[in-house]
Write a protein that holds these residues in place. Sequence first.
Motif, PDB file in Angstrom:
ATOM      1  N   SER A   1       1.726  16.343   4.014  1.00 25.86           N
ATOM      2  CA  SER A   1       0.565  16.456   3.117  1.00 25.86           C
ATOM      3  C   SER A   1      -0.724  16.071   3.835  1.00 25.86           C
ATOM      4  O   SER A   1      -1.752  16.730   3.690  1.00 25.86           O
ATOM      5  CB  SER A   1       0.737  15.551   1.894  1.00 25.86           C
ATOM      6  OG  SER A   1       1.800  15.962   1.092  1.00 25.86           O
ATOM      7  N   ALA A   2      -0.662  14.997   4.592  1.00 26.75           N
ATOM      8  CA  ALA A   2      -1.838  14.534   5.332  1.00 26.75           C
ATOM      9  C   ALA A   2      -2.163  15.485   6.483  1.00 26.75           C
ATOM     10  O   ALA A   2      -3.338  15.768   6.740  1.00 26.75           O
ATOM     11  CB  ALA A   2      -1.593  13.126   5.854  1.00 26.75           C
TER      12      ALA A   2
ATOM     13  N   GLY B   1      -4.951  16.993   4.340  1.00 32.40           N
ATOM     14  CA  GLY B   1      -4.919  16.213   3.111  1.00 32.40           C
ATOM     15  C   GLY B   1      -4.682  17.021   1.851  1.00 32.40           C
ATOM     16  O   GLY B   1      -4.752  16.476   0.745  1.00 32.40           O
TER      17      GLY B   1
ATOM     18  N   MET C   1      -4.119   3.737  -1.107  1.00 29.82           N
ATOM     19  CA  MET C   1      -3.879   4.069   0.297  1.00 29.82           C
ATOM     20  C   MET C   1      -4.783   3.251   1.229  1.00 29.82           C
ATOM     21  O   MET C   1      -4.328   2.781   2.278  1.00 29.82           O
ATOM     22  CB  MET C   1      -4.074   5.572   0.524  1.00 29.82           C
ATOM     23  CG  MET C   1      -2.961   6.387  -0.075  1.00 29.82           C
ATOM     24  SD  MET C   1      -3.169   8.185  -0.072  1.00 29.82           S
ATOM     25  CE  MET C   1      -4.153   8.542   1.309  1.00 29.82           C
TER      26      MET C   1
ATOM     27  N   LEU D   1      -6.302  10.585  -8.752  1.00 32.28           N
ATOM     28  CA  LEU D   1      -6.619  10.749  -7.335  1.00 32.28           C
ATOM     29  C   LEU D   1      -7.410   9.570  -6.770  1.00 32.28           C
ATOM     30  O   LEU D   1      -7.071   9.057  -5.699  1.00 32.28           O
ATOM     31  CB  LEU D   1      -7.388  12.056  -7.119  1.00 32.28           C
ATOM     32  CG  LEU D   1      -7.816  12.347  -5.685  1.00 32.28           C
ATOM     33  CD1 LEU D   1      -6.600  12.493  -4.780  1.00 32.28           C
ATOM     34  CD2 LEU D   1      -8.673  13.593  -5.632  1.00 32.28           C
TER      35      LEU D   1
ATOM     36  N   THR E   1       1.347  14.998  -6.496  1.00 24.12           N
ATOM     37  CA  THR E   1       1.110  15.406  -5.114  1.00 24.12           C
ATOM     38  C   THR E   1       2.319  16.189  -4.630  1.00 24.12           C
ATOM     39  O   THR E   1       3.344  16.258  -5.313  1.00 24.12           O
ATOM     40  CB  THR E   1       0.921  14.174  -4.218  1.00 24.12           C
ATOM     41  OG1 THR E   1       2.124  13.396  -4.260  1.00 24.12           O
ATOM     42  CG2 THR E   1      -0.258  13.325  -4.652  1.00 24.12           C
TER      43      THR E   1
ATOM     44  N   HIS F   1       4.300  15.330  -2.234  1.00 25.62           N
ATOM     45  CA  HIS F   1       5.419  14.403  -2.019  1.00 25.62           C
ATOM     46  C   HIS F   1       5.997  13.899  -3.332  1.00 25.62           C
ATOM     47  O   HIS F   1       7.174  13.565  -3.385  1.00 25.62           O
ATOM     48  CB  HIS F   1       5.041  13.269  -1.068  1.00 25.62           C
ATOM     49  CG  HIS F   1       3.669  12.731  -1.244  1.00 25.62           C
ATOM     50  ND1 HIS F   1       2.544  13.393  -0.821  1.00 25.62           N
ATOM     51  CD2 HIS F   1       3.231  11.590  -1.792  1.00 25.62           C
ATOM     52  CE1 HIS F   1       1.480  12.678  -1.096  1.00 25.62           C
ATOM     53  NE2 HIS F   1       1.869  11.574  -1.689  1.00 25.62           N
TER      54      HIS F   1
ATOM     55  N   SER G   1       4.764  13.181   2.703  1.00 22.85           N
ATOM     56  CA  SER G   1       3.391  12.669   2.676  1.00 22.85           C
ATOM     57  C   SER G   1       2.720  12.834   4.041  1.00 22.85           C
ATOM     58  O   SER G   1       1.513  13.070   4.111  1.00 22.85           O
ATOM     59  CB  SER G   1       3.341  11.210   2.222  1.00 22.85           C
ATOM     60  OG  SER G   1       3.884  10.355   3.197  1.00 22.85           O
TER      61      SER G   1
ATOM     62  N   PHE H   1      -2.360  15.650  -0.784  1.00 26.43           N
ATOM     63  CA  PHE H   1      -2.894  14.535  -1.549  1.00 26.43           C
ATOM     64  C   PHE H   1      -3.925  15.000  -2.576  1.00 26.43           C
ATOM     65  O   PHE H   1      -4.142  14.343  -3.589  1.00 26.43           O
ATOM     66  CB  PHE H   1      -3.525  13.498  -0.622  1.00 26.43           C
ATOM     67  CG  PHE H   1      -2.523  12.710   0.153  1.00 26.43           C
ATOM     68  CD1 PHE H   1      -1.889  11.608  -0.403  1.00 26.43           C
ATOM     69  CD2 PHE H   1      -2.183  13.072   1.453  1.00 26.43           C
ATOM     70  CE1 PHE H   1      -0.955  10.882   0.310  1.00 26.43           C
ATOM     71  CE2 PHE H   1      -1.247  12.353   2.175  1.00 26.43           C
ATOM     72  CZ  PHE H   1      -0.628  11.261   1.602  1.00 26.43           C
TER      73      PHE H   1
ATOM     74  N   HIS I   1      -5.213   6.592  -6.420  1.00 24.57           N
ATOM     75  CA  HIS I   1      -4.266   6.837  -5.330  1.00 24.57           C
ATOM     76  C   HIS I   1      -4.947   6.590  -3.980  1.00 24.57           C
ATOM     77  O   HIS I   1      -4.372   5.950  -3.095  1.00 24.57           O
ATOM     78  CB  HIS I   1      -3.742   8.266  -5.424  1.00 24.57           C
ATOM     79  CG  HIS I   1      -2.519   8.513  -4.616  1.00 24.57           C
ATOM     80  ND1 HIS I   1      -1.586   9.443  -4.975  1.00 24.57           N
ATOM     81  CD2 HIS I   1      -2.050   7.972  -3.474  1.00 24.57           C
ATOM     82  CE1 HIS I   1      -0.616   9.459  -4.090  1.00 24.57           C
ATOM     83  NE2 HIS I   1      -0.888   8.575  -3.173  1.00 24.57           N
ATOM     84  N   LEU I   2      -6.156   7.079  -3.809  1.00 28.95           N
ATOM     85  CA  LEU I   2      -6.895   6.858  -2.564  1.00 28.95           C
ATOM     86  C   LEU I   2      -7.199   5.380  -2.354  1.00 28.95           C
ATOM     87  O   LEU I   2      -7.104   4.868  -1.232  1.00 28.95           O
ATOM     88  CB  LEU I   2      -8.177   7.683  -2.555  1.00 28.95           C
ATOM     89  CG  LEU I   2      -7.987   9.194  -2.471  1.00 28.95           C
ATOM     90  CD1 LEU I   2      -9.327   9.908  -2.611  1.00 28.95           C
ATOM     91  CD2 LEU I   2      -7.295   9.600  -1.184  1.00 28.95           C
TER      92      LEU I   2
END
Length: 156
Positions: free
Chosen positions: A124-125, A129, A35, A28, A143, A145, A121, A132, A31-32
């Motif tokens: 998801s957001a 969130g 992003m 996680l 996730t 997605h 995604s 995610f 991944h953040l």
Amino acid sequence: MIRGSLVFPNGEILLKKSSEAAALPCGLLRHLAIMIYDAFVVISLLMLATMLAMLAGFGGRMALKDPVYTAYLLLVWFLYLAWCWHRGGMTIGMRAWRVKIEDIHGHRPGWKASLVRFGISLISAACAGLGFLWPLFNADKHTWHDMVSRTRLVRT
């Protein structure tokens, strides 16, 4: 659930070969970080796309208020991500954090999988969130997605 297997929302289970199971999933925090890194690239591209729209005589448009302009910006965003995923398996942020995207067979995702991943995604957001944050509740660290598009982020 069998460790090293991938379970999809429809209940289908894909047993991975030992080499596939050995691929470390992207956590996680990584991944953040990806992003955030890619956000700078995407914002720059959207600013360039806005400048081009203004030069073409479409000034005064506002994202989220003008559906055509919003769709145009989403298309620019999608094309950046999908092109990077399809061509090299990594965006600029993914390269920096040594992560690649792959489908369930270990290949780069196609355009259809990229479109599904991008669309989900956004959902998801939009759900605060939660999509995610799903890796916190999922043993395989997938996730929403990832699961729907049948792709995953793995460390290289």
